[in-house]
Enzyme design. Structure first.
Site, PDB file in Angstrom:
ATOM      1  N   CYS A  51      -0.300   4.161   2.307  1.00 43.53           N
ATOM      2  CA  CYS A  51      -0.066   3.884   3.734  1.00 43.53           C
ATOM      3  C   CYS A  51       1.403   4.093   4.091  1.00 43.53           C
ATOM      4  O   CYS A  51       1.714   4.578   5.176  1.00 43.53           O
ATOM      5  CB  CYS A  51      -0.429   2.442   4.085  1.00 43.53           C
ATOM      6  SG  CYS A  51      -1.954   1.848   3.382  1.00 43.53           S
ATOM      7  N   ASP A  52       2.315   3.684   3.213  1.00 43.72           N
ATOM      8  CA  ASP A  52       3.715   3.540   3.624  1.00 43.72           C
ATOM      9  C   ASP A  52       4.717   4.431   2.896  1.00 43.72           C
ATOM     10  O   ASP A  52       5.901   4.441   3.263  1.00 43.72           O
ATOM     11  CB  ASP A  52       4.149   2.069   3.425  1.00 43.72           C
ATOM     12  CG  ASP A  52       3.337   1.122   4.299  1.00 43.72           C
ATOM     13  OD1 ASP A  52       2.875   1.558   5.365  1.00 43.72           O
ATOM     14  OD2 ASP A  52       3.163  -0.046   3.902  1.00 43.72           O
ATOM     15  N   CYS A  98       0.838  -1.203   0.000  1.00 46.19           N
ATOM     16  CA  CYS A  98       0.000   0.000   0.000  1.00 46.19           C
ATOM     17  C   CYS A  98       0.871   1.250   0.000  1.00 46.19           C
ATOM     18  O   CYS A  98       1.494   1.577   1.027  1.00 46.19           O
ATOM     19  CB  CYS A  98      -0.905  -0.021   1.230  1.00 46.19           C
ATOM     20  SG  CYS A  98      -1.865   1.493   1.417  1.00 46.19           S
TER      21      CYS A  98
END
Ligand code: NAP
Length: 310
Positions: free
Chosen positions: A138-139, A135
């Site tokens: 997200c990261d 993701c």
């Protein structure tokens, strides 16, 4: 006696939320069950430039939040829980969740979506969260000014590779063929981006690093030659698999586990519909998920009118 909803929607991504909107607008008593985050996979994308009318800087998360609010404003009831089992045998369908919660409905719309596939290289799972990610939204931030790899050549890989260049020093796309699968418009953007490099005809064999990812061993599928690419991050986008385990044996699916429907979103079980990425279909996008949801809810309403007349 348990309360019997007109429809229960399982899954709160774009398909489920659109189904909720349409169901509630046609005055159906509607419950939507979601186990994690509303918006589903759409929340893992930062740019939604192919959703018609999406406003500037529309992210998957902001669009999902607006979809959820709209559904709620029209009267959808929301519950956070995980479906463990279903009983579709009777006219009233039974949905069993964690903590012994059970819900009943005259119709069910399955919109559980899909989850990312693993690429299958050594230590992929062990280093997940320690350099290996699925993701970008997200990261990405963890990899500011670092070198990263993206595995895959489809729309996801190329969309996210472009997004990741906002953070990373360099993004190396490692693709198993010498031609991308992604839409041409995405390819053009990626080829123009000075931060994106490509390694063709190659697949990762192994992730290396003590505590965190330090490099990938890759193999050229044409020559058999192995080499090592030093990267701090590896984002894997090699497709998705349906989240349909709980429905196995209860409904018709293909070999992958995609639920088979007709064009009205009807499954082989009367009163049970499916919408979005969970379905066997050719184009998996937010727009097609939303359309599926609208069709499923409309047909659930017709089904109830025809089968539960008072
Ligand atoms: P996809 O279209 O199935 O592409 C998967 C990519 O991973 C392909 O390039 C495939 O290579 C490669 N691959 C598969 N297994 C692999 C393995 N074990 N090792 C290395 N590479 C492997 O998946 P996706 O890109 O996630 O897209 C899924 C669906 O969502 C598609 O319908 C897509 O259009 C849609 N989507 C759309 C957008 C958008 O419109 N902006 C964004 C994201 C996703 P090959 O090409 O050789 O098969």
């Amino acid at each position: 006696m348990a309360h019997v909803y007109d429809t229960i929607i399982i899954g709160g991504g774009p398909a489920g939320l659109s189904a909720g909107l349409y169901a509630a607008r046609s005055r159906m008593d509607t419950l939507l069950i979601e186990r994690a985050k509303y918006g589903g996979q759409a929340t893992t994308t930062d740019e939604l430039e192919n959703y018609p009318g999406s406003i500037e800087n529309c992210t998957g998360t902001t669009l999902s939040q607006r979809m959820r609010k709209q559904a709620e404003d029209f009267g959808v009831n929301f519950v956070k829980n995980e479906v463990l089992d279903v009983d579709f045998d009777g006219k009233v369908k039974v949905i069993k969740c964690k903590n012994d919660e059970t819900y009943e409905a005259k119709s069910v719309i399955i919109a559980t979506g899909a989850y990312p596939r693993l690429a299958g290289f050594d230590r992929e799972v062990e280093l997940r969260g320690r350099g290996v990610s699925y993701c970008a939204t997200c990261d990405a931030d963890f990899f500011t000014d670092l070198d990263i790899a993206v595995i895959g050549g489809g729309d996801s890989a190329i969309t996210e590779a472009i997004y990741l260049t906002k953070f990373a020093e360099s993004v190396t796309v490692i693709h198993r063929r010498d031609e991308l699968r992604a839409a041409k418009s995405l390819q053009e953007k990626a080829f123009k981006n000075p931060k994106i490099k490509f390694i063709w005809n190659s697949v990762p064999l192994e992730a290396k690093g003590d505590e965190i990812l330090e490099s990938l061993v890759i193999e050229n599928r044409k020559t058999g030659e192995k080499s090592e690419v030093e990267v701090n991050g590896c984002f894997v986008f090699v497709g998705y698999l349906p989240i349909s385990e709980v429905f196995k044996g209860k409904i018709n699916m293909n070999d992958r586990g995609d639920i088979i429907t007709d064009q009205e979103m009807r499954t082989n079980v009367e009163g049970v519909f499916a919408a979005g990425d969970i379905r066997e279909k050719s184009l998996r996008q937010v727009i097609t998920a939303a359309a599926d949801g609208a069709i499923a809810a409309t047909n659930a309403e017709h089904y109830i009118q025809n089968n539960f007349a008072e």
